[in-house]
Motif scaffolding. Structure first.
Motif, PDB file in Angstrom:
ATOM      1  N   PRO A 159      12.562 -75.190  29.456  1.00  0.00           N
ATOM      2  CA  PRO A 159      11.157 -74.781  29.307  1.00  0.00           C
ATOM      3  C   PRO A 159      10.932 -73.278  29.182  1.00  0.00           C
ATOM      4  O   PRO A 159       9.876 -72.858  28.701  1.00  0.00           O
ATOM      5  CB  PRO A 159      10.503 -75.334  30.581  1.00  0.00           C
ATOM      6  CG  PRO A 159      11.365 -76.477  30.984  1.00  0.00           C
ATOM      7  CD  PRO A 159      12.757 -76.071  30.620  1.00  0.00           C
ATOM      8  N   ALA A 160      11.890 -72.463  29.587  1.00  0.00           N
ATOM      9  CA  ALA A 160      11.725 -71.011  29.504  1.00  0.00           C
ATOM     10  C   ALA A 160      12.156 -70.443  28.152  1.00  0.00           C
ATOM     11  O   ALA A 160      12.180 -69.219  27.970  1.00  0.00           O
ATOM     12  CB  ALA A 160      12.513 -70.334  30.618  1.00  0.00           C
ATOM     13  N   THR A 161      12.483 -71.301  27.199  1.00  0.00           N
ATOM     14  CA  THR A 161      12.951 -70.837  25.887  1.00  0.00           C
ATOM     15  C   THR A 161      11.942 -69.889  25.241  1.00  0.00           C
ATOM     16  O   THR A 161      10.736 -70.164  25.208  1.00  0.00           O
ATOM     17  CB  THR A 161      13.188 -72.040  24.959  1.00  0.00           C
ATOM     18  OG1 THR A 161      14.207 -72.859  25.503  1.00  0.00           O
ATOM     19  CG2 THR A 161      13.616 -71.578  23.571  1.00  0.00           C
ATOM     20  N   ASP A 162      12.425 -68.784  24.730  1.00  0.00           N
ATOM     21  CA  ASP A 162      11.596 -67.782  24.058  1.00  0.00           C
ATOM     22  C   ASP A 162      11.290 -68.256  22.641  1.00  0.00           C
ATOM     23  O   ASP A 162      12.202 -68.588  21.884  1.00  0.00           O
ATOM     24  CB  ASP A 162      12.354 -66.453  24.015  1.00  0.00           C
ATOM     25  CG  ASP A 162      11.596 -65.368  23.270  1.00  0.00           C
ATOM     26  OD1 ASP A 162      10.408 -65.570  22.955  1.00  0.00           O
ATOM     27  OD2 ASP A 162      12.190 -64.307  23.013  1.00  0.00           O
ATOM     28  N   PRO A 163      10.009 -68.273  22.250  1.00  0.00           N
ATOM     29  CA  PRO A 163       9.685 -68.746  20.892  1.00  0.00           C
ATOM     30  C   PRO A 163      10.028 -67.745  19.800  1.00  0.00           C
ATOM     31  O   PRO A 163      10.123 -68.102  18.630  1.00  0.00           O
ATOM     32  CB  PRO A 163       8.169 -68.951  20.949  1.00  0.00           C
ATOM     33  CG  PRO A 163       7.702 -67.960  21.967  1.00  0.00           C
ATOM     34  CD  PRO A 163       8.808 -67.930  23.009  1.00  0.00           C
ATOM     35  N   GLY A 164      10.234 -66.474  20.159  1.00  0.00           N
ATOM     36  CA  GLY A 164      10.337 -65.401  19.187  1.00  0.00           C
ATOM     37  C   GLY A 164      11.144 -65.662  17.936  1.00  0.00           C
ATOM     38  O   GLY A 164      10.635 -65.503  16.823  1.00  0.00           O
ATOM     39  N   PRO A 165      12.409 -66.070  18.052  1.00  0.00           N
ATOM     40  CA  PRO A 165      13.216 -66.238  16.839  1.00  0.00           C
ATOM     41  C   PRO A 165      12.692 -67.315  15.892  1.00  0.00           C
ATOM     42  O   PRO A 165      12.860 -67.198  14.675  1.00  0.00           O
ATOM     43  CB  PRO A 165      14.594 -66.628  17.405  1.00  0.00           C
ATOM     44  CG  PRO A 165      14.593 -66.134  18.813  1.00  0.00           C
ATOM     45  CD  PRO A 165      13.186 -66.270  19.282  1.00  0.00           C
ATOM     46  N   CYS A 166      12.057 -68.353  16.421  1.00  0.00           N
ATOM     47  CA  CYS A 166      11.640 -69.460  15.551  1.00  0.00           C
ATOM     48  C   CYS A 166      10.430 -69.109  14.686  1.00  0.00           C
ATOM     49  O   CYS A 166      10.454 -69.340  13.469  1.00  0.00           O
ATOM     50  CB  CYS A 166      11.384 -70.709  16.392  1.00  0.00           C
ATOM     51  SG  CYS A 166      12.909 -71.369  17.119  1.00  0.00           S
ATOM     52  N   PRO A 167       9.341 -68.548  15.236  1.00  0.00           N
ATOM     53  CA  PRO A 167       8.276 -68.087  14.341  1.00  0.00           C
ATOM     54  C   PRO A 167       8.753 -67.034  13.344  1.00  0.00           C
ATOM     55  O   PRO A 167       8.262 -66.980  12.209  1.00  0.00           O
ATOM     56  CB  PRO A 167       7.232 -67.519  15.312  1.00  0.00           C
ATOM     57  CG  PRO A 167       7.448 -68.266  16.575  1.00  0.00           C
ATOM     58  CD  PRO A 167       8.938 -68.452  16.646  1.00  0.00           C
ATOM     59  N   ALA A 168       9.715 -66.203  13.753  1.00  0.00           N
ATOM     60  CA  ALA A 168      10.251 -65.199  12.828  1.00  0.00           C
ATOM     61  C   ALA A 168      10.932 -65.873  11.644  1.00  0.00           C
ATOM     62  O   ALA A 168      10.805 -65.423  10.492  1.00  0.00           O
ATOM     63  CB  ALA A 168      11.228 -64.279  13.566  1.00  0.00           C
ATOM     64  N   ARG A 169      11.667 -66.957  11.900  1.00  0.00           N
ATOM     65  CA  ARG A 169      12.270 -67.719  10.801  1.00  0.00           C
ATOM     66  C   ARG A 169      11.192 -68.303   9.904  1.00  0.00           C
ATOM     67  O   ARG A 169      11.314 -68.282   8.663  1.00  0.00           O
ATOM     68  CB  ARG A 169      13.138 -68.847  11.367  1.00  0.00           C
ATOM     69  CG  ARG A 169      14.475 -68.399  11.918  1.00  0.00           C
ATOM     70  CD  ARG A 169      15.134 -69.515  12.704  1.00  0.00           C
ATOM     71  NE  ARG A 169      15.202 -70.768  11.968  1.00  0.00           N
ATOM     72  CZ  ARG A 169      15.433 -71.949  12.532  1.00  0.00           C
ATOM     73  NH1 ARG A 169      15.615 -72.024  13.853  1.00  0.00           N
ATOM     74  NH2 ARG A 169      15.492 -73.042  11.807  1.00  0.00           N
TER      75      ARG A 169
END
Length: 223
Positions: A159-169
């Motif tokens: 649950p603590a996964t950072d969303p950052g890389p996925c929206p960047a993709r």
């Protein structure tokens, strides 16, 4: 399991249908603004028929503006009309088509970045061993949809996964480029803020679940 619409199992135990740009970002925005429910239609004709039978409904269609439809499939343009308490009829080439393809799933969720974390929470609570993530864009190859699906799947485990890389993709995806090109060309139904709204992760506290009701597939927010 990540699959395209054409390869999706007919009746999976759990299906998460992903359309980031833009159907299920629009759906999330509609619920955020107080819409009661969204009814999926398979064709433009069916959507207009459902609206005609119930004059209080609003109809949404992707692509260029179509006579008879009230709203564009644009999250930014959705801010203009008052949708509080309204039923929306939605027909899109990718998202609603994908949901209808797996309408017999035991649990059917529709997802985009704004509801990714809430979607993962519903999956976690369901205790399902497997889920079919249906990538609706580009015949199952849409980079934005896949990024969102992988982010939601990761949140189930951590649950603590950072969303950052996925929206960047997703920002570098072909879908984002097409929307940007549409803005440059002045296409109808496209807004300059659409891409940014589609990339806004975890802004809504609800997931979106679809169930059959009176022979139609109906989407509602679930906490």
């Amino acid at each position: 399991m990540f699959t395209g619409v054409s390869d999706a199992p007919a009746a999976p135990q759990v299906a998460v249908v992903v359309d980031v740009m833009r159907a299920f970002t629009v759906a999330a925005g509609a619920f955020r603004r107080g819409a009661e429910r969204i009814v999926f239609a398979a064709t433009q004709e069916e959507a207009l028929e459902l609206k005609a039978r119930n004059p209080g409904r609003l109809a949404v269609q992707d692509g260029p503006p179509v006579p008879g439809f009230d709203l564009a499939d644009s999250p930014a343009r959705l801010r203009e009309p008052d949708v509080r308490g309204r039923t929306i009829v939605q027909r899109t080439t990718a998202g609603t088509t994908g949901a209808l393809a797996v309408a017999d799933a035991g649990l059917l969720l529709c997802a985009s970045f704004p509801v990714a974390r809430a979607t993962a929470e519903v999956l976690r609570r369901s205790e399902a061993r497997t889920a079919a993530f249906v990538i609706t864009g580009d015949d199952g190859r849409a980079a934005a949809d896949l990024a969102c699906a992988e982010y939601s799947a990761a949140l189930v485990r951590a649950p603590a996964t950072d969303p950052g890389p996925c929206p960047a993709r997703a920002r570098r995806s072909g879908a984002a480029a097409r929307l940007a090109e549409g803005v440059r060309r002045g296409w109808g139904g496209v807004h300059p803020e659409d891409v940014e709204l589609c990339l806004a992760a975890d802004v809504d506290p609800f997931a979106m679940a679809a169930v059959r009701l009176d022979g139609r597939l109906v989407l509602r927010p679930v906490s």
